[in-house]
Design a protein around this motif. Structure first.
Motif, mmCIF file in Angstrom:
data_model
loop_
_atom_site.group_PDB
_atom_site.id
_atom_site.type_symbol
_atom_site.label_atom_id
_atom_site.label_comp_id
_atom_site.label_asym_id
_atom_site.label_seq_id
_atom_site.Cartn_x
_atom_site.Cartn_y
_atom_site.Cartn_z
ATOM 1 N N ASN A 381 55.467 -44.576 21.756
ATOM 2 C CA ASN A 381 55.817 -44.057 20.430
ATOM 3 C C ASN A 381 56.257 -45.239 19.564
ATOM 4 O OD1 ASN A 381 57.134 -42.856 18.154
ATOM 5 N ND2 ASN A 381 57.429 -40.970 19.358
ATOM 6 N N SER A 382 55.333 -45.728 18.745
ATOM 7 C CA SER A 382 55.635 -46.899 17.918
ATOM 8 C C SER A 382 56.637 -46.573 16.811
ATOM 9 C CB SER A 382 54.350 -47.445 17.299
ATOM 10 O OG SER A 382 53.680 -46.444 16.544
ATOM 11 N N LYS A 383 56.681 -45.304 16.377
ATOM 12 C CA LYS A 383 57.607 -44.919 15.310
ATOM 13 C C LYS A 383 59.056 -44.979 15.804
ATOM 14 C CE LYS A 383 58.659 -41.193 12.058
ATOM 15 N NZ LYS A 383 58.277 -39.829 11.580
ATOM 16 N N ASN A 384 59.309 -44.398 16.978
ATOM 17 C CA ASN A 384 60.657 -44.391 17.538
ATOM 18 C C ASN A 384 60.930 -45.588 18.442
ATOM 19 O OD1 ASN A 384 61.165 -41.926 16.276
ATOM 20 N ND2 ASN A 384 60.393 -40.763 18.030
ATOM 21 N N ARG A 385 59.887 -46.388 18.667
ATOM 22 C CA ARG A 385 59.977 -47.559 19.550
ATOM 23 C C ARG A 385 60.500 -47.161 20.937
ATOM 24 N NH1 ARG A 385 59.570 -52.277 16.490
ATOM 25 N NH2 ARG A 385 60.668 -53.533 18.042
#
Length: 451
Positions: A381-385
């Motif tokens: 999940n690149s948004k939430n890292r």
């Protein structure tokens, strides 16, 4: 000279718990001269005498003209591989002792033309770290029966004894049964210690280069031969090819030359790199299932190769198109795109994995990250890292984890597990959360409603 060989794995008792002290020393072993001394055993009853003469002969087929064996040693799997070098004109017979070109012990469970190792065969015994022997079933046959007539008339007691217990050989005569038994046995002793880490079977004609460069001189090695690996490098194997007479050809084998299959250009690209993946069809009955065995990284500006990637495991993949086997993702959120190919199917699918190769800006190379590649049902999940993983061990046991990169290290920050109790009457849900550098767990049980 064309060399043929058949291979047997060292049979180790309780190999699962074996340690390296129980393994043979790797190297070249020489066949000892067999013992031809006959041994006579005598077994005697009142009216029956068995004379058995035992002779020793070679367990290995004489037509193979075997004098040497190569032995490799793998301290990780705790196994030895043993290759017997045979005459160039030798062919395996159809007897029970030589049905396969290769034998494998103790943990091999497949056989194919590319991996000709069977799971049954002649037993091999380690006598010490620098010696082993091989045996096969003895050959026993009766030659003749010799009848000896009685020497005198039986007494009254002997007549009764002959009816109730046994007959006197002197009074009733007896037989001598003459047997000949051949024991098949061979002994090998270490002649030269070599750092043989593995032994490969060649499925096609290849070249052994005198240096780790394809521009160097080379010697052709034919299909069907075995080579011993002395050292493993990113793009080369350092090898020994041993002839039947023990002569060693030392050189370098290109790992690229060992690849069989089709190189397919991938749709996924980076501004600086493009990729090709080597795909093999391992199951002829399922030609759509392709297995990725290597990755080539190419500089898009110069069109030159900058890296070959070999050392990863991938199951056959029938869900992706050949040109879409590789994808690009920033798996560690460092701003540098990484690459990903299919890993393990996990059996039924829920526990599947992906091979993640992280880009190192210092070396400008991609390297397999074993921790990420070992996480089942990986979700980045690149948004939430965050990186999530989930698995299922049974119908009533599920697990999930959440990770973050903290100071550059992949760290578990949340954990969830739900499993049925041993008595089958309830479910236990356990949750964990990273707090002040430590995972804190809480468990909650609920009773199942029976219908």
């Amino acid at each position: 000279m064309k060399i043929h060989a058949f291979i047997l794995y060292l049979f180790l008792i309780n190999t699962a718990s074996a340690n390296t002290d129980e393994l043979l020393i790797p190297g070249i072993y020489r066949l000892n001269a067999p013992s031809q001394r006959p041994i006579q055993n005598l077994g005697k009853a009142d009216t029956k005498i068995i004379k058995s003469t035992k002779n020793f002969s070679n367990a290995l087929p004489k037509a193979a003209k075997i004098s040497y064996a190569m032995v490799s040693r793998d301290d990780v799997s705790h196994t030895n591989k043993i290759v017997f070098l045979v005459d160039e004109n030798y062919r395996d017979s159809s007897s029970a002792d030589n049905l396969c070109v290769a034998y494998a012990f103790p943990n091999w469970n497949s056989h194919s033309e590319s991996q000709p190792f069977c799971t049954n065969g002649n037993p091999i015994f380690r006598t010490e770290k620098s010696a082993f022997s091989i045996e096969r079933a003895a050959d026993e046959r009766m030659i003749r029966e010799e009848k000896i007539p009685p020497q005198r008339a039986p007494t009254d007691k002997e007549k009764i004894a002959c009816i109730l217990i046994s007959c006197s050989g002197e009074a009733y005569g007896y037989s001598i049964y003459h047997y000949a038994t051949t024991l098949y046995h061979d002994d090998f002793s270490l002649q030269a210690v070599k750092n043989y880490q593995d032994i490969f079977y060649l499925t096609k004609d290849l070249s052994i280069y005198h240096q780790s460069s394809k521009s160097s001189a080379h010697t052709n090695v034919g299909k069907g031969k075995f080579v011993a690996i002395t050292a493993m490098h990113p793009d080369w194997y350092e090898v020994d090819s041993v002839k039947q007479d023990g002569e060693i050809l030392h050189g370098w084998l290109s790992r690229e030359d060992l690849i069989e299959g089709e190189w397919v250009g991938q749709k996924a690209k980076l501004p600086k790199y493009r990729f090709r993946v080597a795909l093999q069809t391992q199951d002829e009955s399922d030609s759509e299932a392709k297995t990725a065995v290597a990755i080539e990284v190419i500089n898009r500006m110069t069109n030159r190769r900058v890296q070959m990637i070999y050392d990863f495991y991938s199951d056959p993949n029938r869900f992706s198109r050949p040109e879409e086997m590789l994808s690009v993702v920033d798996a560690n959120f460092d701003g540098y795109p990484d690459i990903m190919v299919f890993g393990s199917s996990g059996g039924a699918g829920p526990n599947s994995t992906e091979n993640i190769f992280l880009f190192d800006p210092k070396t400008q190379k991609f390297a397999l990250d074993e921790m990420l590649s070992g996480l089942p049902q990986l979700d980045i999940n690149s948004k939430n890292r965050t990186i999530s993983s989930a698995s299922r061990s049974s119908c009533c046991s599920h697990h999930a984890e959440t990770y973050r990169y903290i100071k550059g290290k992949l760290t578990l920050v949340a954990d969830w597990d739900e499993s049925m109790t041993v008595d089958g009457e309830g479910m236990v849900t356990t949750t964990g959360k990273l707090m002040r550098g430590k995972m804190i767990y809480r468990a909650k049980r609920r009773k199942l409603e029976m219908q």
